[in-house]
Design a protein around this motif. Structure first.
Motif, PDB file in Angstrom:
ATOM      1  N   LEU A  92       0.634  -1.299  -0.058  1.00  0.00           N
ATOM      2  CA  LEU A  92       0.002  -0.032   0.010  1.00  0.00           C
ATOM      3  C   LEU A  92       0.894   1.283   0.028  1.00  0.00           C
ATOM      4  O   LEU A  92       0.238   2.329  -0.011  1.00  0.00           O
ATOM      5  CB  LEU A  92      -1.151  -0.001   1.298  1.00  0.00           C
ATOM      6  N   ASP A  93       2.289   1.270   0.172  1.00  0.00           N
ATOM      7  CA  ASP A  93       3.165   2.413   0.172  1.00  0.00           C
ATOM      8  C   ASP A  93       2.765   2.991  -1.205  1.00  0.00           C
ATOM      9  O   ASP A  93       2.793   4.173  -0.841  1.00  0.00           O
ATOM     10  CB  ASP A  93       4.533   1.924   0.036  1.00  0.00           C
ATOM     11  N   ASN A  94       2.739   2.533  -2.132  1.00  0.00           N
ATOM     12  CA  ASN A  94       3.088   3.196  -3.409  1.00  0.00           C
ATOM     13  C   ASN A  94       1.187   3.073  -4.060  1.00  0.00           C
ATOM     14  O   ASN A  94       1.158   3.832  -5.093  1.00  0.00           O
ATOM     15  CB  ASN A  94       3.822   2.817  -4.503  1.00  0.00           C
ATOM     16  N   ASN A  95       0.430   2.601  -3.366  1.00  0.00           N
ATOM     17  CA  ASN A  95      -0.994   2.472  -3.563  1.00  0.00           C
ATOM     18  C   ASN A  95      -1.851   2.492  -2.641  1.00  0.00           C
ATOM     19  O   ASN A  95      -2.429   1.519  -2.296  1.00  0.00           O
ATOM     20  CB  ASN A  95      -1.119   1.150  -4.656  1.00  0.00           C
ATOM     21  N   PRO A  96      -1.797   3.602  -1.911  1.00  0.00           N
ATOM     22  CA  PRO A  96      -2.782   3.521  -0.490  1.00  0.00           C
ATOM     23  C   PRO A  96      -4.097   3.255  -0.886  1.00  0.00           C
ATOM     24  O   PRO A  96      -4.868   3.095  -0.050  1.00  0.00           O
ATOM     25  CB  PRO A  96      -2.606   5.105  -0.248  1.00  0.00           C
ATOM     26  N   ASN A  97      -4.739   3.646  -2.030  1.00  0.00           N
ATOM     27  CA  ASN A  97      -6.143   2.989  -2.401  1.00  0.00           C
ATOM     28  C   ASN A  97      -6.371   1.545  -2.600  1.00  0.00           C
ATOM     29  O   ASN A  97      -7.247   1.077  -2.910  1.00  0.00           O
ATOM     30  CB  ASN A  97      -6.600   4.003  -3.532  1.00  0.00           C
ATOM     31  N   GLY A  98      -5.297   0.738  -2.622  1.00  0.00           N
ATOM     32  CA  GLY A  98      -5.041  -0.424  -2.931  1.00  0.00           C
ATOM     33  C   GLY A  98      -6.110  -1.386  -1.885  1.00  0.00           C
ATOM     34  O   GLY A  98      -6.492  -0.911  -0.753  1.00  0.00           O
ATOM     35  N   LYS A  99      -5.919  -2.732  -1.947  1.00  0.00           N
ATOM     36  CA  LYS A  99      -6.846  -3.673  -1.329  1.00  0.00           C
ATOM     37  C   LYS A  99      -6.057  -3.532   0.060  1.00  0.00           C
ATOM     38  O   LYS A  99      -5.068  -3.870   0.560  1.00  0.00           O
ATOM     39  CB  LYS A  99      -6.657  -5.084  -2.034  1.00  0.00           C
ATOM     40  N   ASN A 100      -7.280  -3.468   1.176  1.00  0.00           N
ATOM     41  CA  ASN A 100      -6.709  -3.615   2.699  1.00  0.00           C
ATOM     42  C   ASN A 100      -6.925  -5.075   2.947  1.00  0.00           C
ATOM     43  O   ASN A 100      -7.861  -5.301   2.980  1.00  0.00           O
ATOM     44  CB  ASN A 100      -7.396  -2.523   3.723  1.00  0.00           C
ATOM     45  N   PRO A 101      -5.950  -5.808   3.490  1.00  0.00           N
ATOM     46  CA  PRO A 101      -6.340  -7.043   3.714  1.00  0.00           C
ATOM     47  C   PRO A 101      -6.681  -7.500   5.220  1.00  0.00           C
ATOM     48  O   PRO A 101      -6.907  -8.262   5.510  1.00  0.00           O
ATOM     49  CB  PRO A 101      -4.483  -7.657   3.726  1.00  0.00           C
TER      50      PRO A 101
END
Length: 227
Positions: A40-49
């Protein structure tokens, strides 16, 4: 009269001890915890596990990372109820966590109490170390011991027969006091370490390998390890 006084004292003591136990997780939000997931460092809107579902905390396993307490703890009992709801896999409880991402650019410096199916209660050394009886039998040749990549970091538990079948709830109890860590799985003492190189730190749960549901994360301050 004397007997009545003793009974009252015991009741008050029992209620006081119970009052000290509290949940570290509200199961309503993530207050008191933060999430460290490298993906999520470079994609803060990515999937949260890590999600909340049906009153439980769920680790979705992917992307891999940790949910970590904001506070540092020492001398405590931690009781966690968990299950691999769909298929067996890997996960862990991270104890005495400090410096983030010291191993594989993901794992914090810590001692891990393994939740991996059929291996629950193993210790994994992550930048820290701990001793147990029969070290060479349970960890391998001493020349290979270490707490970094490429070294023997795993210390095998005392029994792999304490877990329940996949889909059923397990209880892991961990007691950390001074330089000792004890681990029980479903009431069986499965590991007892001493001479730990760290005695306090944050507590974390992993996203690693398989979906895991948590329905209880209880914390109790302690002053003496249980037998």
């Amino acid at each position: 009269m004397k007997n009545a006084f003793v009974i009252v004292v015991l009741i008050v003591f029992s209620l006081s001890a119970k009052a000290q136990t509290r949940s570290l997780f509200s199961f309503k939000n993530f207050d008191g915890w933060h999430i460290d997931v490298p993906a999520l460092d470079n994609n803060p809107n990515g999937k949260n596990p890590f999600i909340l579902r049906n009153g439980m905390l769920v680790s979705l396993a992917d992307p891999q990372g940790h949910i970590i307490t904001d506070s540092v703890y020492e001398n405590y009992r931690l009781e966690i109820e968990y299950r691999f709801a769909a298929k067996p896999g890997n996960c862990g409880v991270i104890l005495h966590a400090s410096t983030p991402r010291v191993l594989y650019a993901m794992f914090p410096k810590s001692i891990e109490a393994q939740l991996m199916h059929k291996n629950a209660g193993d210790f994994w050394c992550i930048g820290e170390d701990i001793s147990v009886p029969d070290m060479e039998k349970r960890r391998g040749p001493k020349k290979n011991w270490g707490s970094v990549d490429g070294k023997e970091r795993r210390i095998v538990n005392l029994t792999d027969k304490s877990e329940k079948p996949v889909g059923e709830w397990n209880t892991m109890r961990v007691e950390c006091l001074g330089d000792q860590i004890k681990v029980w799985v479903n009431g069986d003492l499965v590991n007892h370490g001493f001479n730990c190189t760290v005695s306090k730190g944050q507590i974390a749960l992993q996203a690693e390998g398989s979906e895991v549901e948590f329905r209880r994360v209880d914390f109790t301050p302690i002053t003496q390890l249980s037998n």
